[in-house]
Write an enzyme that holds these catalytic residues in place. Structure first.
Site, PDB file in Angstrom:
ATOM      1  N   ASP A 102       0.822  -1.215   0.000  1.00 20.04           N
ATOM      2  CA  ASP A 102       0.000   0.000   0.000  1.00 20.04           C
ATOM      3  C   ASP A 102       0.854   1.262   0.000  1.00 20.04           C
ATOM      4  O   ASP A 102       2.074   1.198   0.184  1.00 20.04           O
ATOM      5  CB  ASP A 102      -0.952  -0.003   1.216  1.00 20.04           C
ATOM      6  CG  ASP A 102      -0.266  -0.409   2.519  1.00 20.04           C
ATOM      7  OD1 ASP A 102       0.981  -0.409   2.572  1.00 20.04           O
ATOM      8  OD2 ASP A 102      -0.973  -0.719   3.486  1.00 20.04           O
ATOM      9  N   ASN A 145      -7.415  -2.970  14.525  1.00 21.85           N
ATOM     10  CA  ASN A 145      -8.805  -3.343  14.201  1.00 21.85           C
ATOM     11  C   ASN A 145      -8.865  -4.522  13.233  1.00 21.85           C
ATOM     12  O   ASN A 145      -9.912  -4.815  12.672  1.00 21.85           O
ATOM     13  CB  ASN A 145      -9.570  -2.140  13.641  1.00 21.85           C
ATOM     14  CG  ASN A 145      -8.954  -1.600  12.353  1.00 21.85           C
ATOM     15  OD1 ASN A 145      -7.999  -2.178  11.827  1.00 21.85           O
ATOM     16  ND2 ASN A 145      -9.491  -0.514  11.843  1.00 21.85           N
ATOM     17  N   HIS A 176      -7.155  -4.767  10.385  1.00 16.61           N
ATOM     18  CA  HIS A 176      -6.949  -4.480   8.963  1.00 16.61           C
ATOM     19  C   HIS A 176      -5.653  -5.088   8.448  1.00 16.61           C
ATOM     20  O   HIS A 176      -4.686  -5.255   9.188  1.00 16.61           O
ATOM     21  CB  HIS A 176      -7.050  -2.975   8.652  1.00 16.61           C
ATOM     22  CG  HIS A 176      -5.885  -2.127   9.074  1.00 16.61           C
ATOM     23  ND1 HIS A 176      -5.978  -1.148  10.038  1.00 16.61           N
ATOM     24  CD2 HIS A 176      -4.603  -2.067   8.636  1.00 16.61           C
ATOM     25  CE1 HIS A 176      -4.814  -0.541  10.166  1.00 16.61           C
ATOM     26  NE2 HIS A 176      -3.960  -1.086   9.335  1.00 16.61           N
ATOM     27  N   GLU A 213      -9.751  -1.926   5.546  1.00 17.48           N
ATOM     28  CA  GLU A 213     -10.390  -1.667   6.832  1.00 17.48           C
ATOM     29  C   GLU A 213     -11.566  -2.624   7.035  1.00 17.48           C
ATOM     30  O   GLU A 213     -12.033  -3.251   6.071  1.00 17.48           O
ATOM     31  CB  GLU A 213     -10.884  -0.211   6.859  1.00 17.48           C
ATOM     32  CG  GLU A 213      -9.763   0.829   6.727  1.00 17.48           C
ATOM     33  CD  GLU A 213      -8.982   1.041   8.027  1.00 17.48           C
ATOM     34  OE1 GLU A 213      -9.098   0.223   8.955  1.00 17.48           O
ATOM     35  OE2 GLU A 213      -8.250   2.049   8.101  1.00 17.48           O
TER      36      GLU A 213
HETATM   37  C1  GLP Z   1      -0.523   0.282   8.615  1.00 17.77           C
HETATM   38  C2  GLP Z   1      -0.122  -0.515   7.378  1.00 17.77           C
HETATM   39  C3  GLP Z   1      -0.289  -1.994   7.598  1.00 17.77           C
HETATM   40  C4  GLP Z   1       0.338  -2.385   8.925  1.00 17.77           C
HETATM   41  C5  GLP Z   1      -0.389  -1.699  10.043  1.00 17.77           C
HETATM   42  C6  GLP Z   1       0.173  -2.046  11.419  1.00 17.77           C
HETATM   43  O1  GLP Z   1      -1.837   0.663   8.632  1.00 17.77           O
HETATM   44  N1  GLP Z   1      -0.854  -0.133   6.216  1.00 17.77           N
HETATM   45  O2  GLP Z   1       0.313  -2.679   6.520  1.00 17.77           O
HETATM   46  O3  GLP Z   1       0.252  -3.776   9.099  1.00 17.77           O
HETATM   47  O4  GLP Z   1      -0.254  -0.304   9.858  1.00 17.77           O
HETATM   48  O5  GLP Z   1       1.288  -1.259  11.677  1.00 17.77           O
HETATM   49  P1  GLP Z   1       2.301  -1.453  12.866  1.00 17.77           P
HETATM   50  O6  GLP Z   1       3.188  -2.560  12.441  1.00 17.77           O
HETATM   51  O7  GLP Z   1       3.028  -0.141  12.948  1.00 17.77           O
HETATM   52  O8  GLP Z   1       1.518  -1.771  14.076  1.00 17.77           O
END
Ligand code: GLP
Length: 232
Positions: free
Chosen positions: A64, A130, A132, A137
């Site tokens: 993404d 959440n 995702h 989402e």
């Molecule tokens: C973002 C990214 C995800 C990632 C998530 C969790 O929203 N788009 O790909 O898995 O955050 O991030 P973190 O690893 O900082 O908890």
């Protein structure tokens, strides 16, 4: 269910195991890697940078990218990947969605066509609080392909720690869809920390629901979950 859960209470061992999975994939001939961003990936990329693994014949596709901030913004996923991995471990080709495209919907279609032309060997995944995955989402259809999303306030709040203030966090992103992610031959999910407990417990329970995107992995034949949470 074809999810293999591994609990590693020591984070260093957990990330060594992640490197081990990637290294085995490389040895077995994997050349196309789906990469992820987020704090969870930072220790993994550090270990990869310090490893002897060679990705110079490989291609990468990232999950993404934010819409509305320039590629060279310090918090773009383009910059994250450059700093965390690509500068030290060059790939033959790297791909991220272009969040600066004039028509972001057209860009999402271009990215999906690119994904369909590849054979994605491994997809790395983190998970949001959440549930995702990528930026899919809750309530995103499991059949979704690469698309433009409006980020929820909870995701923007969670990611605000990387920006000066919540107002600076982009409101939209381009993300691989859930079906795009599930096309990978193997998925490696890493979930570290109490904030991820609800999402991982839902996965362990195996109740597949679009309300918790990560549960879509229950429909995939080859998933490894590495977590420090004592959930099994
Ligand atoms: C973002 C990214 C995800 C990632 C998530 C969790 O929203 N788009 O790909 O898995 O955050 O991030 P973190 O690893 O900082 O908890």
């Amino acid at each position: 269910m074809a999810i293999k859960f591994e609990v590693w209470q020591n984070p260093d061992e957990l990330y060594n195991r992640a490197v081990d999975v990637i290294s085995t994939q490389l040895q077995d001939g994997a050349t196309t890697f789906g990469l992820a961003t987020g704090g969870t990936m930072i220790p993994l990329y550090k270990k990869l940078r310090n490893s002897s693994l060679d990705f110079s014949h490989c291609q990468s596709v990232n999950l993404d990218e934010y819409v509305g901030i320039p590629q060279d913004h310090s918090e773009s996923y383009y910059t994250f990947m450059k700093n965390q991995l690509f500068e030290a471990k060059p790939f033959q080709t790297t791909n991220l969605p272009n969040g600066e495209a004039t028509d972001v919907h057209e860009e999402a279609n271009r990215y999906e066509s690119l994904l369909k032309s590849l054979n994605l060997d491994v997809q790395l995944l983190g998970v949001g609080e959440n549930g995702h995955i990528g930026f899919n989402e809750p309530s995103t259809p499991f059949a979704s392909e690469t698309h433009v999303v409006e980020l929820t306030s909870s995701t923007r709040e969670a990611n605000a720690r990387f920006f000066n203030s919540i107002d600076e966090v982009p409101k939209e992103a381009i993300t691989m869809g859930i079906s795009s992610i599930l096309r990978a031959n193997c998925i490696l999910l890493i979930a570290v920390g109490e904030k991820k407990r609800a999402a991982i417990e839902a996965l362990v329970k195996g109740e597949v629901t679009e309300d918790i995107p990560v549960t879509s992995l229950c429909n995939h034949p080859n998933v490894i979950v590495l977590t420090d949470l004592n959930v099994i």
